[in-house]
Write a protein that holds these residues in place. Structure first.
Motif, short mmCIF file in Angstrom:
data_model
loop_
_atom_site.label_atom_id
_atom_site.label_comp_id
_atom_site.label_asym_id
_atom_site.label_seq_id
_atom_site.Cartn_x
_atom_site.Cartn_y
_atom_site.Cartn_z
N LYS A 193 0.83 -1.17 -0.10
CA LYS A 193 0.09 -0.04 0.07
C LYS A 193 0.94 1.29 0.16
O LYS A 193 1.86 1.37 0.54
CB LYS A 193 -1.01 -0.07 1.18
N SER A 195 2.11 2.45 -2.81
CA SER A 195 2.94 2.46 -4.05
C SER A 195 2.62 3.42 -5.19
O SER A 195 1.45 3.97 -5.42
CB SER A 195 3.09 1.16 -4.49
N ASN A 221 -3.22 3.43 -3.37
CA ASN A 221 -1.94 3.64 -4.22
C ASN A 221 -2.16 4.91 -5.11
O ASN A 221 -3.24 5.18 -5.38
CB ASN A 221 -1.74 2.39 -5.11
#
Length: 303
Positions: A193, A195, A221
């Protein structure tokens, strides 16, 4: 005006030297330069890849707060001055989805769409490494996925680019196509999470179900869509003959001498692109569109 390829490139085959070329150009987008994402019609205020400041909360203004951080909307609504608070952004791994499927192995102009995708991937990978961010990739050949775990070193970028080059030419004649399901499953498994996930594709295989899954990925994200297209998809060509065109599901003959046929292609392309861009705006994603008829760097603002 003549248009030339970057050094070491021929527009069809892919080699490591032409991707190494982009390492020297990262200086144009490193802080405090403008983000490569900020140029698109001004509709997205995106941070550059790397660490910065994340929005935390809004609270009532206190003496000593930076007046530049005042939230004027909340202030107007409440009648009391409020300010935005920010916290330092934690490390954000960058993952590239690189589409090398059969629809990407097409080019009527300067280069194949897959070559443009590789060039953009190289620029982002080098930019991420320069910013000390971990960068990884999922290379999709249409019938197989190849994964590269995220690392924050130049050696890791070289591994990523070698993965792209090795599967680019090897998969040239593969026509069997899978949908995006496998790639989205891999992204869900690989990406923590928080990213930064960048999809680089022509999105010809994208379904409504895929869009729903993308919107779920976006919840935790940052998601960016980089749309690669060929001018022929817009009906833009000097050719005036009849050619057979084959997709994943059907084959048809197109008469490029017909203004009506070219206009229909343009309308179809415009409709699909507008729908894709509207989807990204609706879900807070970034949308960038790149044509394969011009070198990558000429399409990115450096100001």
């Amino acid at each position: 005006m003549s248009v030339t390829l970057s050094p070491f490139a021929d527009g069809v085959n892919l080699n490591l030297d032409e991707l190494l070329y982009y390492k020297q150009h990262t200086v144009h987008w490193l802080p405090p330069a403008k983000s490569i994402w900020a140029q698109q019609l001004g509709q997205h205020q995106s941070r550059q890849l790397g660490r910065g400041m994340d929005f935390s909360e809004v609270r009532q203004y206190q003496a000593g707060d930076d007046v530049r951080s005042i939230d004027w909307r909340v202030t107007a609504r409440t009648g009391k001055v409020h300010t935005k608070l920010f916290t330092e952004e934690k490390e954000r791994p960058v993952y590239l989805y690189i589409d090398l499927s059969s629809s990407m192995n097409f080019g009527s102009a300067l280069m194949l769409k897959s070559v443009m995708a590789a060039h953009f991937s190289a620029l982002v990978a080098w930019l991420s490494a320069k910013g000390k961010d971990r960068v990884g990739a999922i290379v999709d050949t249409g019938n197989a996925l190849f994964e590269c775990k995220a690392t924050a070193s130049s050696r890791g970028v070289l591994h990523l680019l070698n993965l792209v080059t090795s599967h680019h030419d090897f998969q040239r004649n593969v026509t069997t196509q899978q949908n995006f399901d496998g790639a989205l499953d891999a992204i869900h498994r690989l990406c923590p999470k928080g990213s930064e996930i960048i999809f680089i594709s022509d999105f010809s295989r994208l379904t409504q179900q895929d869009k729903e899954r993308l919107s779920h990925i976006r919840v935790h994200n940052s998601v960016r869509l980089v749309h690669i297209y060929d001018p022929l998809e817009q009906g833009m060509t000097q050719y005036r003959g009849v050619e057979q065109v084959t997709t994943q599901t059907r084959s048809l003959w197109l008469d490029f001498s017909s203004a009506r046929a070219r206009s229909a292609m343009k309308s179809h392309f415009k409709k699909n692109t507008e729908q894709l861009e509207a989807f990204t705006q609706q879900h807070g994603m970034t949308f960038l569109s790149l044509s394969n008829d011009r070198p990558l760097l000429s399409q990115l603002s450096r100001s």
